[in-house]
Structures are given as C-alpha cells and as structure tokens.
Design a protein around this motif. Structure first.
Motif: not given
Length: 331
Positions: A74, A317, A311, A250, A19, A313-314
């Motif tokens: 995802t 971000t 973070w 995570r 990510r 988140r998508d």
C-alpha cells in the motif's frame, strides 16, 4: 440474484481501479452480500502489459489481484507487501531487463507462473483465473482481451518523434516526454475475453472506476464489442471521476488527457466518455464535493451528476465511495 445481491461489473485498471474495486466489494459485504465473488466482476485493462526479461507482466491485473487478496504494497501502490529485490539486482548485474523497472522477487514468481502457463497454451483469461484462485478475492477477474495489445506512446523530441512502450514512457520518463498519441496495435482485431460481454449484458450496474481514462479505461472500451456491450446494457452505467479539483488523484493522467485534447477537469472527463443517450457510455457521473459547481456542466451533456466524497484515503472511505456508486445506480 436478489435486489440485495446485485450483479456488478467494474471496468478498472491501475491503483485507483484496485482501491475502488476493493471498496465496491466492501460495500457489497456491508449490504450482507455473502457471495461477492458471484456478484462482482472486474474487467481489467491489459493495455499496459509487456514482455520483460522473457516473462509476461500484467501490471493492472496484478495490482487488482494483490489489492483484493490483501497482499499489496500500500505504500508504493504496486507490487507485493514485504517483497525483496534480489533477482532484480542480479538482472541489473547482467545488464538485463530495465534498471528503472523494479521486479520484486514475490512479484517475479507471479510473472514466471503466468509465463509458463501462457507458453503451455493457456489463454490470458485462463491464466488470470488460475492466479485469482490462490486467494479468496471475493470477485471474478476477467482480462479485457486475450490478445496482446500493449500500449505504445509516440512522443516528440525536438524536431523528431519516436515510439515507446507505455511502461518506458510512464515509469522511466515519468510522462515527461510530450505525447503525441497513444495506440494499442492489434486492438481493432482483438476480441473480448470469455465472459466479458455476457457479464456486462447481465449486469445490474456497470461502474467505470476512477482509473486513467486514456490508458486504462480507454483500451477496455476500444476492444471490439465491449463499448457496444456497455452502450446497450439494460443496466445503468455509472462513472467515477479520476479528477478532483482540477488535479488527477494519482499518476500522470493529466498528461494523457492533454494529449487527446481533454481538460483535466471532472466535467470535461465526463464529456469525454459521453452520455449513452448521445452515443457515449455514461448515465451518471460521480464528481467530488470540490467540483460541485461543475455539476450543471455534466448535466448539460446529458449525464446525471452526483456529488460525493471521492477521496479513498483508507478502506472505510473506499467502501463509502463504492456504496455511493451503487446507490447512484438506484441499487
């Protein structure tokens, strides 16, 4: 390269690494870097690789490959989107493989291609390049080494100990068995994959992704020559905390950190990596807004703290975090 097109090297592994790498690529594109494949090099952990049912798996390589290609699942965080599991079910009927380790059909195609090329004599680096050539990734992927240095975990069970492959400990047991130590047999003799040391030496910034410090970033830095290359590069080295507000983002990295005597704390992980001025690898450390109070602790060990939203988140971000990491290096 111009100032608008910096040479960026990311050390990464796992979902967090994939990510973050995608976020860095987006940040470069937002800066109007046209050829991000020339600007962005990702040195990928291969310590969690394994042989299973006769094929070679590279979970971290594939996670980053699929994420950059936009074909990753995802929801699960690993594997290919829309994959099926017919072959995995058939293997189970034969009593082959690991019933608790899922091989998707599309994913298995990747493993078969990889294994065939390896058996034909290609190096791991050459195989990764072939896999990466299928899609316009906008990045160059380099495995940390061509050697097999699979991670082994020694665990305690009552009065006895036993050693497992990392994937069995991580996936089957969900890190519930108390680890005593982690090892990568053969890593002391392993050499960096072609291009890794040169990429670090020529970089304008080296970024440590918010990957597991023990079993993702740790093995990369343990390959002879890579830690020295990071320590001696003229580029700033910026790390991103995988811990926010005392919890890992995570996975079970907290169990790994505890096993090596490091608290699950953003400042403690920065201290684990250490300041370059003191023999470590970091110049700067991004820690979450939730950990702003720990910034003086990071500064106390000689690392420049930078408080930022961590973070991812998508995509937006993740790109913002990638931009924050580049800005932390003064780029």
């Amino acid at each position: 390269m111009t100032a608008a097109s910096p040479r960026v090297v990311v050390l990464a592994g796992g979902v967090g690494g994939s990510r973050f790498t995608a976020g860095v690529r987006s940040a470069l594109r937002d800066r109007d870097v046209v050829d991000t494949a020339a600007a962005l090099t990702v040195v990928v952990n291969t310590g969690d690789d394994l042989w299973l049912s006769g094929v070679r798996l590279q979970p971290d390589v594939d996670s980053i490959l699929y994420a950059l290609a936009g074909v990753n699942d995802t929801g699960r965080g690993w594997g290919r989107a829309g994959d099926t599991e017919r072959v995995n079910g058939e293997l189970a009927e034969w009593g082959a493989g690991w019933p608790w380790f899922t091989l998707g059909d599309l994913d298995l195609g990747t493993h078969l291609a990889r294994t065939g090329w390896l058996r034909d004599g290609a190096s791991v680096g050459e195989v990764v390049a072939r896999l990466a050539s299928r899609w316009p990734l906008g990045a160059r992927l380099l495995p940390m080494t061509d050697a097999e240095v699979d991670t082994r975990v020694t665990v305690r069970e009552g009065a006895t100990t036993r050693t497992l492959h990392f994937q069995e400990w991580w996936t089957r047991h969900r890190a519930a068995l108390a680890p005593i130590r982690f090892a990568n047999p053969g890593i002391d003799e392993a050499a960096p994959s072609a291009g890794v040391v040169d990429a670090i030496a020529q970089a304008d910034v080296v970024l440590l992704a918010p990957s597991n410090p023990v079993v993702s970033i740790g093995p990369i830095l343990a390959v002879a020559g890579i830690r020295d290359a990071v320590a001696s590069t003229s580029a700033p080295v910026v790390g991103v905390s995988p811990v926010i507000a005392g919890a890992v983002v995570r996975g079970m990295a907290d169990v790994c950190l505890t096993a090596i005597g490091v608290d699950t704390d953003a400042a403690a992980v920065a201290g684990h990596y250490g300041a370059r001025a003191d023999g470590g690898v970091l110049d700067a450390w991004l820690l979450g807004e939730e950990d702003a109070a720990s910034a003086p602790d990071v500064e106390a060990v000689g690392i420049r703290p930078i408080v930022a939203p961590l973070w991812m988140r998508d995509a937006a971000t993740a790109a913002a975090l990638g931009e924050a990491a580049l800005a932390a290096a003064g780029l």
